[in-house]
Design a protein around this motif. Sequence first.
Motif, PDB file in Angstrom:
ATOM      1  N   LYS A  34       0.812  -1.218   0.000  1.00 27.99           N
ATOM      2  CA  LYS A  34       0.000   0.000   0.000  1.00 27.99           C
ATOM      3  C   LYS A  34       0.847   1.271   0.000  1.00 27.99           C
ATOM      4  CE  LYS A  34      -2.425  -0.985   3.660  1.00 27.99           C
ATOM      5  NZ  LYS A  34      -3.411  -0.932   4.756  1.00 27.99           N
ATOM      6  N   GLY A  35       2.143   1.129   0.284  1.00 31.77           N
ATOM      7  CA  GLY A  35       2.998   2.309   0.338  1.00 31.77           C
ATOM      8  C   GLY A  35       3.114   2.917   1.718  1.00 31.77           C
ATOM      9  N   ASP A  36       2.531   2.257   2.732  1.00 29.56           N
ATOM     10  CA  ASP A  36       2.689   2.745   4.100  1.00 29.56           C
ATOM     11  C   ASP A  36       4.127   2.551   4.582  1.00 29.56           C
ATOM     12  OD1 ASP A  36       0.050   3.481   4.188  1.00 29.56           O
ATOM     13  OD2 ASP A  36      -0.623   1.707   5.283  1.00 29.56           O
ATOM     14  N   ARG A  37       4.802   1.563   3.991  1.00 30.78           N
ATOM     15  CA  ARG A  37       6.245   1.407   4.197  1.00 30.78           C
ATOM     16  C   ARG A  37       6.882   1.639   2.828  1.00 30.78           C
ATOM     17  NH1 ARG A  37       7.831  -3.649   8.120  1.00 30.78           N
ATOM     18  NH2 ARG A  37       6.473  -3.145   9.889  1.00 30.78           N
ATOM     19  N   LYS A  38       7.952   2.439   2.798  1.00 25.58           N
ATOM     20  CA  LYS A  38       8.427   2.916   1.500  1.00 25.58           C
ATOM     21  C   LYS A  38       9.713   2.294   0.977  1.00 25.58           C
ATOM     22  CE  LYS A  38       6.177   7.379   1.845  1.00 25.58           C
ATOM     23  NZ  LYS A  38       6.346   8.826   1.933  1.00 25.58           N
ATOM     24  N   HIS A  39      10.181   1.226   1.553  1.00 24.74           N
ATOM     25  CA  HIS A  39      11.417   0.600   1.068  1.00 24.74           C
ATOM     26  C   HIS A  39      11.234   0.160  -0.392  1.00 24.74           C
ATOM     27  CE1 HIS A  39      14.637  -2.326   0.680  1.00 24.74           C
ATOM     28  NE2 HIS A  39      15.182  -1.783   1.748  1.00 24.74           N
ATOM     29  N   PRO A  40      12.018   0.720  -1.338  1.00 24.31           N
ATOM     30  CA  PRO A  40      11.751   0.477  -2.763  1.00 24.31           C
ATOM     31  C   PRO A  40      11.709  -0.989  -3.192  1.00 24.31           C
ATOM     32  CG  PRO A  40      13.280   2.300  -2.504  1.00 24.31           C
ATOM     33  CD  PRO A  40      13.126   1.682  -1.152  1.00 24.31           C
ATOM     34  N   SER A  41      12.721  -1.789  -2.798  1.00 23.75           N
ATOM     35  CA  SER A  41      12.709  -3.177  -3.274  1.00 23.75           C
ATOM     36  C   SER A  41      11.589  -3.976  -2.618  1.00 23.75           C
ATOM     37  CB  SER A  41      14.066  -3.863  -3.066  1.00 23.75           C
ATOM     38  OG  SER A  41      14.470  -3.774  -1.728  1.00 23.75           O
ATOM     39  N   MET A  42      11.316  -3.708  -1.346  1.00 30.67           N
ATOM     40  CA  MET A  42      10.213  -4.416  -0.688  1.00 30.67           C
ATOM     41  C   MET A  42       8.854  -4.003  -1.263  1.00 30.67           C
ATOM     42  SD  MET A  42      11.058  -6.800   1.315  1.00 30.67           S
ATOM     43  CE  MET A  42       9.358  -7.073   1.803  1.00 30.67           C
ATOM     44  N   ARG A  43       8.723  -2.757  -1.629  1.00 30.53           N
ATOM     45  CA  ARG A  43       7.470  -2.320  -2.258  1.00 30.53           C
ATOM     46  C   ARG A  43       7.265  -3.035  -3.588  1.00 30.53           C
ATOM     47  NH1 ARG A  43       5.658   3.727  -2.518  1.00 30.53           N
ATOM     48  NH2 ARG A  43       3.788   2.576  -3.123  1.00 30.53           N
ATOM     49  N   GLY A  44       8.349  -3.195  -4.346  1.00 31.12           N
ATOM     50  CA  GLY A  44       8.261  -3.889  -5.632  1.00 31.12           C
ATOM     51  C   GLY A  44       7.851  -5.344  -5.467  1.00 31.12           C
ATOM     52  N   ILE A  45       8.461  -5.994  -4.481  1.00 29.37           N
ATOM     53  CA  ILE A  45       8.146  -7.409  -4.235  1.00 29.37           C
ATOM     54  C   ILE A  45       6.709  -7.554  -3.742  1.00 29.37           C
ATOM     55  CG2 ILE A  45       8.662  -9.362  -2.708  1.00 29.37           C
ATOM     56  CD1 ILE A  45      11.654  -8.377  -2.903  1.00 29.37           C
ATOM     57  N   ALA A  46       6.349  -6.774  -2.729  1.00 31.01           N
ATOM     58  CA  ALA A  46       5.013  -6.892  -2.145  1.00 31.01           C
ATOM     59  C   ALA A  46       3.926  -6.551  -3.152  1.00 31.01           C
ATOM     60  CB  ALA A  46       4.885  -5.991  -0.915  1.00 31.01           C
ATOM     61  N   GLY A  47       4.223  -5.630  -4.046  1.00 36.26           N
ATOM     62  CA  GLY A  47       3.237  -5.231  -5.048  1.00 36.26           C
ATOM     63  C   GLY A  47       2.840  -6.349  -5.985  1.00 36.26           C
ATOM     64  N   SER A  48       3.699  -7.369  -6.092  1.00 37.21           N
ATOM     65  CA  SER A  48       3.416  -8.489  -7.002  1.00 37.21           C
ATOM     66  C   SER A  48       2.687  -9.640  -6.300  1.00 37.21           C
ATOM     67  CB  SER A  48       4.723  -9.021  -7.598  1.00 37.21           C
ATOM     68  OG  SER A  48       5.489  -9.682  -6.594  1.00 37.21           O
ATOM     69  N   LEU A  49       2.477  -9.515  -4.982  1.00 33.30           N
ATOM     70  CA  LEU A  49       1.911 -10.631  -4.213  1.00 33.30           C
ATOM     71  C   LEU A  49       0.399 -10.541  -4.063  1.00 33.30           C
ATOM     72  CD1 LEU A  49       4.529 -10.736  -1.298  1.00 33.30           C
ATOM     73  CD2 LEU A  49       4.511 -12.142  -3.373  1.00 33.30           C
ATOM     74  N   THR A  50      -0.251 -11.700  -4.116  1.00 34.11           N
ATOM     75  CA  THR A  50      -1.684 -11.782  -3.829  1.00 34.11           C
ATOM     76  C   THR A  50      -1.864 -12.003  -2.326  1.00 34.11           C
ATOM     77  OG1 THR A  50      -1.753 -14.192  -4.048  1.00 34.11           O
ATOM     78  CG2 THR A  50      -2.087 -12.885  -6.075  1.00 34.11           C
ATOM     79  N   GLU A  51      -3.098 -11.920  -1.859  1.00 32.00           N
ATOM     80  CA  GLU A  51      -3.395 -12.223  -0.448  1.00 32.00           C
ATOM     81  C   GLU A  51      -2.953 -13.651  -0.114  1.00 32.00           C
ATOM     82  OE1 GLU A  51      -4.711 -10.532   2.160  1.00 32.00           O
ATOM     83  OE2 GLU A  51      -4.808  -8.658   1.060  1.00 32.00           O
ATOM     84  N   GLN A  52      -3.190 -14.573  -1.056  1.00 36.19           N
ATOM     85  CA  GLN A  52      -2.790 -15.966  -0.823  1.00 36.19           C
ATOM     86  C   GLN A  52      -1.278 -16.092  -0.714  1.00 36.19           C
ATOM     87  OE1 GLN A  52      -5.066 -18.820  -0.466  1.00 36.19           O
ATOM     88  NE2 GLN A  52      -3.137 -19.403   0.501  1.00 36.19           N
ATOM     89  N   ASP A  53      -0.553 -15.400  -1.597  1.00 31.60           N
ATOM     90  CA  ASP A  53       0.913 -15.420  -1.531  1.00 31.60           C
ATOM     91  C   ASP A  53       1.390 -14.953  -0.159  1.00 31.60           C
ATOM     92  OD1 ASP A  53       1.073 -16.177  -4.231  1.00 31.60           O
ATOM     93  OD2 ASP A  53       1.296 -14.096  -4.929  1.00 31.60           O
ATOM     94  N   MET A  54       0.828 -13.849   0.306  1.00 31.75           N
ATOM     95  CA  MET A  54       1.241 -13.296   1.602  1.00 31.75           C
ATOM     96  C   MET A  54       0.933 -14.270   2.735  1.00 31.75           C
ATOM     97  SD  MET A  54       0.147  -9.299   1.373  1.00 31.75           S
ATOM     98  CE  MET A  54       0.528  -8.299  -0.062  1.00 31.75           C
ATOM     99  N   ALA A  55      -0.249 -14.875   2.685  1.00 34.48           N
ATOM    100  CA  ALA A  55      -0.628 -15.841   3.728  1.00 34.48           C
ATOM    101  C   ALA A  55       0.310 -17.045   3.718  1.00 34.48           C
ATOM    102  CB  ALA A  55      -2.072 -16.292   3.524  1.00 34.48           C
ATOM    103  N   ASP A  56       0.683 -17.507   2.526  1.00 30.93           N
ATOM    104  CA  ASP A  56       1.600 -18.652   2.413  1.00 30.93           C
ATOM    105  C   ASP A  56       2.983 -18.290   2.962  1.00 30.93           C
ATOM    106  OD1 ASP A  56      -0.443 -20.109   1.237  1.00 30.93           O
ATOM    107  OD2 ASP A  56       0.276 -19.814  -0.818  1.00 30.93           O
ATOM    108  N   LEU A  57       3.470 -17.103   2.620  1.00 31.24           N
ATOM    109  CA  LEU A  57       4.777 -16.663   3.129  1.00 31.24           C
ATOM    110  C   LEU A  57       4.733 -16.494   4.641  1.00 31.24           C
ATOM    111  CD1 LEU A  57       5.704 -14.120   0.320  1.00 31.24           C
ATOM    112  CD2 LEU A  57       6.920 -16.255   0.844  1.00 31.24           C
TER     113      LEU A  57
END
Length: 202
Positions: free
Chosen positions: A63-86
Motif C-alpha cells: 500500500k505504500g505505508d512502508r516505503k522501502h523500494p525493493s520491498m514495495r516492488g516485491i510486495a506489489g506483485s503478491l496476492t493475499e494468498q501469496d502473503m498468507a503462504d509466506l
Amino acid sequence: MTMAAHAQGVTGDVQAGQKKAEMCIGCHGIQGYQNSFPEIHKVPKISGQSDKYIVSALNAYKKGDRKHPSMRGIAGSLTEQDMADLGAFYASHADTTAPEAPKAANAKAAALIEKGACVSCHGANFSKPIDPSYPKIGGQHADYLFFALKAYTVEGNNVIGRSNGIMAGIAKQYTPAEMREIAKYLATVDGELKVVSQPRFK
C-alpha cells in the motif's frame, strides 16, 4: 465487505510458502546480509515472526505505508494468498520460546523504553505482542531496529518512511541517539527471531 471477509479467510500453506520464499531468501536467508539502499543496515530476521505480522508488513509495503523500494516492488506483485503462504512459512520457523522476563536494561535504556510504553504493545519480553499483527522485536538486529524507528519520523521522502500513527507518535519523542540506545538493548534480548538459510537451488 465481501472482499474483507475473503481476505481474512485466506489460510496460509507452509509448503506453498516455501516455494514462494525463493524471492525472499536472497536477502532474508543470508546471515548478516546488509541492505544497502536506501540506508545500510542488516536485513531483518523474519523467521519466527507470526504469520499475521508477515502479512501485515507485506500489505504495508504494497500500500505504500512502508516505503522501502525493493520491498514495495516485491510486495506489489503478491496476492493475499501469496502473503498468507509466506506468513505461514516464516512463522513455521518458530522453534524457541523467549524467556518470560528479558535481561535487564541499563538505567538509560529502561527509562527510554518506559517512556515509549514499548511493552504495552510488544510484550513484557518483547516477543509476545498484544496483537499478532505487531512484530516481535526482542533479539532483532540493532541497526535494523534503529532504521525502523527512525523511519516512523520521516515525512515527504519517496524511499524512506513508514506511515503508522501510533509508532510515529512514539518515535518522535526520541532523538536518534536515544533510538540507538533502545535498539542496542532490544538486540541483546533473547528472542524468537532468527535467520534460516534456505538452499538457493534445488
